[in-house]
Design a protein around this motif. Structure first.
Motif: not given
Length: 384
Positions: A7-20
């Motif tokens: 999903d290009p909205k959350l393209p890295s683990i750091e993006h996933l971490k921030a979203k979490t």
């Protein structure tokens, strides 16, 4: 094999971490992301992996990459798997099942914790008997034997003995948040829950997280306080040669010791007849003054490579981290927080998202290095 879809909205683990971090209560996020004491080793684990440098070779013949890796008689599609984490359902309902399925879909190993929120049989069914099981050693042999028998009957091929929790780590954030057993519903925690309605509703619908594998052995009718006392009394994580020898005699499959951090312990594991070690410091959650995991691998690799399977977890957050770890000499990598950030950020889709990111990143690094095989990554290590 699962298709790599990101999903290009959350393209890295750091993006996933921030979203979490935005999507779940702070006490749950700090349980997942935090370490012990001043979190020195938590930071050092990742920082020292990223001190490693790799050399590309741009003018050599190159036939494409193959990330497939053989481990204990099974060929996995990539050289990494999912580490065990306790109480995964606190981060997001059915997180254990989500990650087990994602790992199975991608043909990667998934390690189930004794204190996960899905039971042995459910995860065995999801993974078609391919999951590994991490044993948190009970104080009483009778319970240990019952757990091992269940794991064996469910068809798990690899038993992982947890060795790095002889005592519970001192984790100030968890203490302040009331996440020691039993958990405390403080006013700040309640406010955090109210501020995260999606998490609250999903948790309400799924039910309070439970240690599902242990449920048959917990006396019925215990309130949270007495459940905490029962858990503290029931488990004793301190290992010994005698305890491990008894398990070796019982278990006919492969056995791995997780938490190894010294020449002495690794040598003893070989002498006892274990099949491998996972170099780990529990994600920086047990000994703040200890070495980083990558430092241990660098220290022991020449002595023990070829004598036992050497794997590593703790500190890896992205594909380049995996590449650096394998270049140092580890034969396989396990990640815990990175896949959990996927589930925390995206729920059911998060396991596939996190694994797809890691696979794509590792693929890109190997292509950039002109490294065709995982086992050749060590040839790209720049030694200092």
């Amino acid at each position: 094999m699962a298709e790599i879809i990101i999903d290009p909205k959350l393209p890295s683990i750091e993006h996933l971490k921030a979203k979490t971090k935005k999507r779940i209560p702070r006490f749950a996020y700090e349980y997942l992301s935090g370490g012990c004491n001043n979190e020195v080793n938590l930071r050092k684990n990742t920082a020292e992996i990223r001190d490693i440098e790799l050399k590309p070779y741009y003018l050599r013949d190159y036939g494409g990459i193959d990330m497939k890796t053989e481990l204990f008689g099974h060929t996995y599609d990539a050289p990494f798997g999912i580490s065990p984490i306790g109480l995964q359902g606190l981060i997001w309902p059915r997180a254990t099942e989500i990650l087990a399925k994602a790992a199975h879909d991608h043909n990667l190993p998934f390690i189930l914790s004794t204190v996960a929120t899905a039971d042995v049989e459910t995860v065995a069914e999801i993974t078609e008997g391919k999951a590994w099981f991490q044993l948190y050693h009970p104080a009483e042999k009778e319970l240990r034997n019952k757990l091992i028998k269940r794991v064996d009957e469910a068809g798990y091929p690899v038993l992982v003995i947890l060795s790095d929790v002889p005592t519970f780590g001192y984790r100030p954030k968890e203490i302040k948040n009331g996440l020691s057993i039993p958990p405390k519903l403080t006013i700040p925690n309640m406010l955090q829950i109210m501020a995260n309605p999606n998490w609250a509703l999903s948790t309400l619908l799924a039910g309070q997280p439970e240690f599902k594998t242990l449920k048959p052995y917990v006396p019925k009718g215990l309130n949270l306080k007495h459940l905490g006392l029962f858990m503290n009394k029931t488990f004793n994580g301190r290992m010994s040669e005698d305890r491990i020898k008894e398990i070796r005699d019982m278990w006919k499959g492969k056995i791995v010791m997780k938490g190894a951090a010294s020449h002495e312990d690794i040598q003893k594991s070989i002498e006892i007849g274990l099949d491998g070690v996972i170099i780990s410091n529990h994600g920086g959650r047990q000994l703040d003054a200890g070495q980083s995991t990558i430092a241990v691998v660098s220290d022991i690799i020449e002595e023990f490579k070829g004598k036992t399977k050497i794997m590593m977890d703790s500190g890896m957050r992205c594909g380049p981290d995996i590449a650096s770890t394998l270049a140092t000499g580890a034969e396989f990598a396990f990640l815990g927080r990175a896949p959990m950030y996927g589930v925390g950020a995206m729920g059911k889709k998060g396991g596939n998202q996190a694994i797809s990111i890691l696979k794509r990143e590792l693929q890109q690094v190997m292509e950039q290095l002109c490294c065709e095989r995982v086992e050749d990554l060590h040839k790209h290590l720049i030694k200092k």
